[in-house]
Design a protein around this motif. Structure first.
Motif, PDB file in Angstrom:
ATOM      1  N   GLY A  47     -25.431 -10.870   2.347  1.00 18.68           N
ATOM      2  CA  GLY A  47     -25.406 -12.297   2.643  1.00 18.68           C
ATOM      3  C   GLY A  47     -26.663 -13.043   2.259  1.00 18.68           C
ATOM      4  O   GLY A  47     -26.789 -14.238   2.546  1.00 18.68           O
ATOM      5  N   SER A  48     -27.615 -12.367   1.586  1.00 22.32           N
ATOM      6  CA  SER A  48     -28.879 -13.016   1.200  1.00 22.32           C
ATOM      7  C   SER A  48     -28.625 -14.193   0.259  1.00 22.32           C
ATOM      8  O   SER A  48     -27.838 -14.103  -0.684  1.00 22.32           O
ATOM      9  CB  SER A  48     -29.799 -11.998   0.511  1.00 22.32           C
ATOM     10  N   LYS A  49     -29.334 -15.311   0.526  1.00 24.02           N
ATOM     11  CA  LYS A  49     -29.245 -16.493  -0.346  1.00 24.02           C
ATOM     12  C   LYS A  49     -30.247 -16.422  -1.491  1.00 24.02           C
ATOM     13  O   LYS A  49     -30.156 -17.181  -2.453  1.00 24.02           O
ATOM     14  CB  LYS A  49     -29.490 -17.754   0.477  1.00 24.02           C
ATOM     15  N   ASN A  50     -31.209 -15.506  -1.368  1.00 25.49           N
ATOM     16  CA  ASN A  50     -32.229 -15.321  -2.408  1.00 25.49           C
ATOM     17  C   ASN A  50     -32.299 -13.822  -2.724  1.00 25.49           C
ATOM     18  O   ASN A  50     -33.323 -13.165  -2.518  1.00 25.49           O
ATOM     19  CB  ASN A  50     -33.584 -15.832  -1.934  1.00 25.49           C
ATOM     20  N   ILE A  51     -31.189 -13.307  -3.211  1.00 26.90           N
ATOM     21  CA  ILE A  51     -31.011 -11.869  -3.336  1.00 26.90           C
ATOM     22  C   ILE A  51     -32.065 -11.201  -4.217  1.00 26.90           C
ATOM     23  O   ILE A  51     -32.559 -10.118  -3.902  1.00 26.90           O
ATOM     24  CB  ILE A  51     -29.581 -11.536  -3.838  1.00 26.90           C
ATOM     25  N   ASP A  54     -35.483 -11.230  -2.424  1.00 33.15           N
ATOM     26  CA  ASP A  54     -35.386 -10.344  -1.263  1.00 33.15           C
ATOM     27  C   ASP A  54     -35.343  -8.881  -1.699  1.00 33.15           C
ATOM     28  O   ASP A  54     -35.897  -7.997  -1.025  1.00 33.15           O
ATOM     29  CB  ASP A  54     -34.137 -10.675  -0.439  1.00 33.15           C
ATOM     30  N   ASP A 113     -24.130  -9.733  -6.782  1.00 27.74           N
ATOM     31  CA  ASP A 113     -23.037 -10.626  -6.382  1.00 27.74           C
ATOM     32  C   ASP A 113     -22.242 -10.023  -5.225  1.00 27.74           C
ATOM     33  O   ASP A 113     -21.896 -10.711  -4.262  1.00 27.74           O
ATOM     34  CB  ASP A 113     -22.124 -10.880  -7.582  1.00 27.74           C
ATOM     35  N   SER A 116     -24.741 -10.198  -2.047  1.00 20.02           N
ATOM     36  CA  SER A 116     -25.181 -11.512  -1.583  1.00 20.02           C
ATOM     37  C   SER A 116     -24.026 -12.399  -1.129  1.00 20.02           C
ATOM     38  O   SER A 116     -24.183 -13.229  -0.228  1.00 20.02           O
ATOM     39  CB  SER A 116     -25.969 -12.228  -2.685  1.00 20.02           C
ATOM     40  N   ASN A 117     -22.854 -12.209  -1.739  1.00 18.16           N
ATOM     41  CA  ASN A 117     -21.711 -13.051  -1.388  1.00 18.16           C
ATOM     42  C   ASN A 117     -20.858 -12.468  -0.273  1.00 18.16           C
ATOM     43  O   ASN A 117     -19.716 -12.887  -0.066  1.00 18.16           O
ATOM     44  CB  ASN A 117     -20.848 -13.309  -2.633  1.00 18.16           C
ATOM     45  N   HIS A 118     -21.415 -11.470   0.415  1.00 18.15           N
ATOM     46  CA  HIS A 118     -20.763 -10.923   1.600  1.00 18.15           C
ATOM     47  C   HIS A 118     -19.376 -10.364   1.290  1.00 18.15           C
ATOM     48  O   HIS A 118     -18.455 -10.443   2.127  1.00 18.15           O
ATOM     49  CB  HIS A 118     -20.645 -11.999   2.694  1.00 18.15           C
TER      50      HIS A 118
END
Length: 285
Positions: A47-51, A54, A113, A116-118
Motif C-alpha cells: 500500500g506504499s504511496k512512494n514505493i 520506501d 505495482d 503498492s496497489n494493495h
C-alpha cells in the motif's frame, strides 16, 4: 507359459497417487519458512504511496530481503538473466547490492505495482500460494518416487533387508566392486555411469531393478522402452546378473507399440498387479 501382452497391458493401473503427490504442504511450509522473516519485512511496503523510495530505505536497512524476491515472480533460481531493451542483465539475489538494478527488477516485473496497489494483503500468504503452484511442477518426480516406494515395499515383503541384501540407487561400478562382477557390457566399457533404482542380491544372482510409472503420454516413454530393451538384451549374456523392469500407468497407451516390442524380448518385465500376486517373491527365491 508365455504371457499375452494385451492381457498384461489391460491390467495396468491408472494411478498410484497419494495425497502428497498433488501438493506436499510439508515442502511448501519448509520453503516458506526459509524466507518468512524477509517476506514479513517486505509486508511493510504494501500500500506504499512512494514505493521506490520506501524500498530504498527498506533495502538499506534490511538487504537480506533480496533473497525472497525471485519467489514473488514464481522462480526458485537465485540467479536470473534478463534481456532488457537489448541489454543483458544478470541478477544474483544472493549478494546483489545495486539498489537501482533491484528497483529496475521490481518495476519491470510488476512487483512494485503488485505491492503498492494493495493487490496482495500479505506476502507470506501470496508466496505460499506461489509455492503450491511451483510444487505442482514436481508431480512427475513425485510420481517416480511413489513407484520406487511401491517396489521397495514388495522387496521388503519378500524378506530382503535394506543395505544388507538390497540396495537403493546403486551405480554399475559400485555393483562391480561389491560383488566382483564384470558389467562392462552395460556401461559401454565404463563410459556410461548407469544407476539402477534398486539392486537385490540373492545366493544365485544379482537383480538390478528399474521402475517407473507414467500417468500421461510423452516422447520419453518410447525412448525408455527402447533403452530398456537394449539393456535387457545386453544383460542376458552376463552370468549371475539379471535386469528387471517394473512399470505401469496408462500413460503407456500412447507408446504401447514400443512397450510391446520390449515385452516380447524381455523376460523380466512386470507391472504392479503382478507384484501384488507375489511375482517378486517368485523371481527372487
Amino acid at each position: 507359459m508365455k504371457r499375452n501382452f494385451n492381457e498384461w497391458f489391460a491390467s495396468f493401473t491408472d494411478s498410484i497417487a497419494t495425497y502428497e503427490y498433488y501438493t506436499d504442504f510439508n515442502i511448501v511450509y519448509k520453503n516458506i519458512d526459509k524466507i518468512k522473516v524477509e517476506l514479513n519485512i517486505m509486508n511493510s511496503l504494501i500500500g506504499s504511496k512512494n514505493i521506490e523510495s520506501d524500498f530504498d530505505l527498506l533495502f538499506n536497512k534490511y538487504p537480506e530481503i533480496r533473497k525472497c524476491l525471485p519467489l514473488l515472480i514464481a522462480v526458485r533460481e537465485k540467479e536470473l538473466k534478463v534481456i532488457d531493451d537489448g541489454e543483458k542483465l544478470k541478477y544474483n539475489f544472493t549478494n546483489i547490492d545495486d539498489i537501482e538494478l533491484l528497483k529496475r527488477f521490481m518495476r519491470k516485473t510488476g512487483l512494485f505495482d503488485l505491492i503498492s496497489n494493495h493487490l496482495v494483503n500479505n506476502l507470506v500468504d501470496y508466496a505460499t500460494g506461489v509455492e503450491v503452484g511451483l510444487g505442482s511442477n514436481g508431480r512427475k518426480n513425485r510420481g517416480g518416487h511413489l513407484m520406487e516406494d511401491v517396489l521397495q515395499g514388495f522387496i521388503e515383503k519378500a524378506g530382503f533387508i535394506k543395505n544388507k541384501n538390497y540396495f537403493k540407487e546403486m551405480y554399475l561400478k559400485d555393483i562391480e566392486e561389491k560383488w566382483n562382477i564384470d558389467l562392462s557390457a552395460l556401461s559401454n566399457l565404463g563410459k556410461v555411469a548407469k544407476r539402477f533404482d534398486y539392486v537385490v542380491k540373492t545366493n544365485n544372482c544379482i537383480y538390478a531393478f528399474e521402475t517407473n510409472f507414467y500417468s500421461s503420454n510423452g516422447s520419453k516413454l518410447n525412448e525408455t522402452a527402447r533403452s530398456y530393451k537394449m539393456l535387457a538384451e545386453e544383460s542376458k549374456n552376463i552370468k549371475g546378473f539379471a535386469f528387471v523392469w517394473i512399470t505401469d500407468g496408462l500413460g503407456w497407451q500412447g507408446a504401447k507399440n514400443n512397450l510391446e516390442e520390449t515385452f516380447d524380448v524381455m523376460e523380466n518385465i512386470y507391472n504392479i498387479k503382478e507384484l501384488e500376486q507375489d511375482k517378486l517373491e517368485e523371481i527372487l527365491k
